[in-house]
Design a protein around this motif. Sequence first.
Motif, PDB file in Angstrom:
ATOM      1  N   GLY A 237       0.819  -1.202   0.000  1.00  0.00           N
ATOM      2  CA  GLY A 237       0.000   0.000   0.000  1.00  0.00           C
ATOM      3  C   GLY A 237       0.855   1.255   0.000  1.00  0.00           C
ATOM      4  O   GLY A 237       1.971   1.284   0.546  1.00  0.00           O
ATOM      5  N   ARG A 238       0.351   2.309  -0.631  1.00  0.00           N
ATOM      6  CA  ARG A 238       1.033   3.600  -0.678  1.00  0.00           C
ATOM      7  C   ARG A 238       0.055   4.653  -0.190  1.00  0.00           C
ATOM      8  O   ARG A 238      -1.080   4.732  -0.658  1.00  0.00           O
ATOM      9  N   ALA A 239       0.489   5.488   0.763  1.00  0.00           N
ATOM     10  CA  ALA A 239      -0.387   6.491   1.352  1.00  0.00           C
ATOM     11  C   ALA A 239      -0.015   7.872   0.852  1.00  0.00           C
ATOM     12  O   ALA A 239       1.157   8.169   0.580  1.00  0.00           O
ATOM     13  N   GLY A 240      -1.031   8.726   0.718  1.00  0.00           N
ATOM     14  CA  GLY A 240      -0.805  10.110   0.324  1.00  0.00           C
ATOM     15  C   GLY A 240      -1.636  11.039   1.185  1.00  0.00           C
ATOM     16  O   GLY A 240      -2.742  10.686   1.611  1.00  0.00           O
ATOM     17  N   LEU A 241      -1.108  12.232   1.463  1.00  0.00           N
ATOM     18  CA  LEU A 241      -1.812  13.228   2.263  1.00  0.00           C
ATOM     19  C   LEU A 241      -2.256  14.390   1.382  1.00  0.00           C
ATOM     20  O   LEU A 241      -1.555  14.766   0.432  1.00  0.00           O
ATOM     21  N   GLY A 286      -0.584  12.324  -4.575  1.00  0.00           N
ATOM     22  CA  GLY A 286       0.624  12.183  -3.781  1.00  0.00           C
ATOM     23  C   GLY A 286       1.010  10.736  -3.564  1.00  0.00           C
ATOM     24  O   GLY A 286       2.187  10.371  -3.646  1.00  0.00           O
ATOM     25  N   ALA A 287       0.014   9.896  -3.290  1.00  0.00           N
ATOM     26  CA  ALA A 287       0.305   8.476  -3.085  1.00  0.00           C
ATOM     27  C   ALA A 287       0.900   7.844  -4.337  1.00  0.00           C
ATOM     28  O   ALA A 287       1.758   6.958  -4.260  1.00  0.00           O
ATOM     29  N   VAL A 327      -7.539   2.843  -5.770  1.00  0.00           N
ATOM     30  CA  VAL A 327      -7.718   3.457  -4.454  1.00  0.00           C
ATOM     31  C   VAL A 327      -8.308   2.437  -3.499  1.00  0.00           C
ATOM     32  O   VAL A 327      -9.324   1.806  -3.795  1.00  0.00           O
ATOM     33  N   GLY A 328      -7.648   2.274  -2.357  1.00  0.00           N
ATOM     34  CA  GLY A 328      -8.169   1.360  -1.343  1.00  0.00           C
ATOM     35  C   GLY A 328      -9.212   2.031  -0.481  1.00  0.00           C
ATOM     36  O   GLY A 328     -10.337   1.564  -0.367  1.00  0.00           O
ATOM     37  N   ALA A 383     -11.481  24.358   5.518  1.00  0.00           N
ATOM     38  CA  ALA A 383     -10.304  23.556   5.159  1.00  0.00           C
ATOM     39  C   ALA A 383     -10.651  22.082   5.223  1.00  0.00           C
ATOM     40  O   ALA A 383     -11.664  21.680   5.814  1.00  0.00           O
ATOM     41  N   ALA A 384      -9.806  21.276   4.612  1.00  0.00           N
ATOM     42  CA  ALA A 384      -9.987  19.817   4.654  1.00  0.00           C
ATOM     43  C   ALA A 384      -8.621  19.144   4.632  1.00  0.00           C
ATOM     44  O   ALA A 384      -7.713  19.569   3.910  1.00  0.00           O
ATOM     45  N   HIS A 385      -8.494  18.101   5.433  1.00  0.00           N
ATOM     46  CA  HIS A 385      -7.338  17.209   5.419  1.00  0.00           C
ATOM     47  C   HIS A 385      -7.810  15.859   4.887  1.00  0.00           C
ATOM     48  O   HIS A 385      -8.918  15.412   5.216  1.00  0.00           O
ATOM     49  N   ALA A 386      -6.979  15.195   4.097  1.00  0.00           N
ATOM     50  CA  ALA A 386      -7.363  13.876   3.562  1.00  0.00           C
ATOM     51  C   ALA A 386      -6.159  12.960   3.518  1.00  0.00           C
ATOM     52  O   ALA A 386      -5.014  13.411   3.340  1.00  0.00           O
ATOM     53  N   ILE A 387      -6.416  11.697   3.691  1.00  0.00           N
ATOM     54  CA  ILE A 387      -5.415  10.664   3.472  1.00  0.00           C
ATOM     55  C   ILE A 387      -6.031   9.607   2.564  1.00  0.00           C
ATOM     56  O   ILE A 387      -7.215   9.276   2.699  1.00  0.00           O
ATOM     57  N   ALA A 388      -5.251   9.130   1.608  1.00  0.00           N
ATOM     58  CA  ALA A 388      -5.717   8.091   0.684  1.00  0.00           C
ATOM     59  C   ALA A 388      -4.696   6.970   0.667  1.00  0.00           C
ATOM     60  O   ALA A 388      -3.485   7.205   0.677  1.00  0.00           O
ATOM     61  N   LEU A 389      -5.206   5.753   0.646  1.00  0.00           N
ATOM     62  CA  LEU A 389      -4.361   4.575   0.494  1.00  0.00           C
ATOM     63  C   LEU A 389      -4.601   4.016  -0.900  1.00  0.00           C
ATOM     64  O   LEU A 389      -5.753   3.764  -1.287  1.00  0.00           O
TER      65      LEU A 389
END
Length: 395
Positions: A237-241, A286-287, A327-328, A383-389
């Motif tokens: 898995g690869r994560a992106g912010l 980013g991921a 996308v996971g 504002a928004a923060h996100a993380i994607a795997l």
Amino acid sequence: MHVTAIIAAGGRGARLGAAEPKQLLAVGGRPMLERSVRTFLEHPGIDDVLVALPPSLVADPPAYLRSPGKPLRIVAGGERRQDSVANACREIAAGSDLIVIHDAARPFASADLITRTIAAAAESGAALAAVASRDTVKRASGPAEAGHYRIVAETLSRDTIFLAQTPQAFRRDVLQAALALSGREGVDATDEAALVERSGHPVRLVEGEATNIKITTPEDLLMAEAIARGAAPARTGRAGLGYDLHRLAEGRPLILGGVTIPSDRGALGHSDADVVCHAVTDAILGAACLGDIGRHFPDSDPRWKDASSIDLLTRVATLVREAGFEVGNVDVTVILEAPKIRDHVDAMRAAVARAIGIDPARVSVKGKTNEGVDALGRGEAVAAHAIALIRAIWR
């Protein structure tokens, strides 16, 4: 030559004993239906795909059937496999020359097998994948009776015995004639090749694959898991912010996650300033190490003026798939003093999931305030923060 693929996925697989249709069950972390459909969508010799689903799933198909990248239509399946195929055939475009039929419950057919089956059918009019029997074959006498052993009637020469698989491919006129004959005579067949044989047209055998198993019983499911583990390397898995912030201004709509939220102020930006979609877009890019949203959709380009950010997210999801990733899951935190978003969270999750091509169960959206601190806390911005795997696609 225009080639149409039909994925037969209209049954429920009662012998497997699952609560849901077996084609929706995961094998190696992915639904077998997704594996089968993707194999044909990605095959260069296939022009379009029809998927015959149980009628209950037609109105709301799985998310991975909604952003296919190649023409895909969904039809309602019938009580029997041949009914599902007949329903699909009625929806095939007039320009289709060759029809390839495949069981959704065979998730490991290779691109090479599809290519060879298409080539054989293009030459002879009808072809199916099959494997030669490796065992001595016995024919039993009569049906089984409770409490009694069955008796061998004869031993057949295994040199002439083949076990049928899919894909099976046919010229359109050959298949339509066979389906019409079976309809008139009320023939019940377990595959289309049998119907074509009955119509008098010869069917060529193409060497199948031992791993191209059909998942029918719980034991088959265990074997499929073993094949899935051995057929591809483990996916890391690869994560992106992602992060985005926009000022709030009167006279602008407040759009979050593709959903318009009732508010007297909205986010100010070059596009529709949807901070949820922007943060998720950056997280996914980013991921995949594909830059950021500004690189792909710069605010200096008039094409993106007032653009729909949910549309931009869809474009990025396609770009990432083309790069070999899927996308996971996605997790988003929205920071907004007012209005509250709790009543809109489910709609936002559904819209983001559609754009990405995943199930809404894999999208999380949460709302927070900034407790009166700084511009966010004073209600001047959102504002928004996100993380994607993401993970590499199993080919």
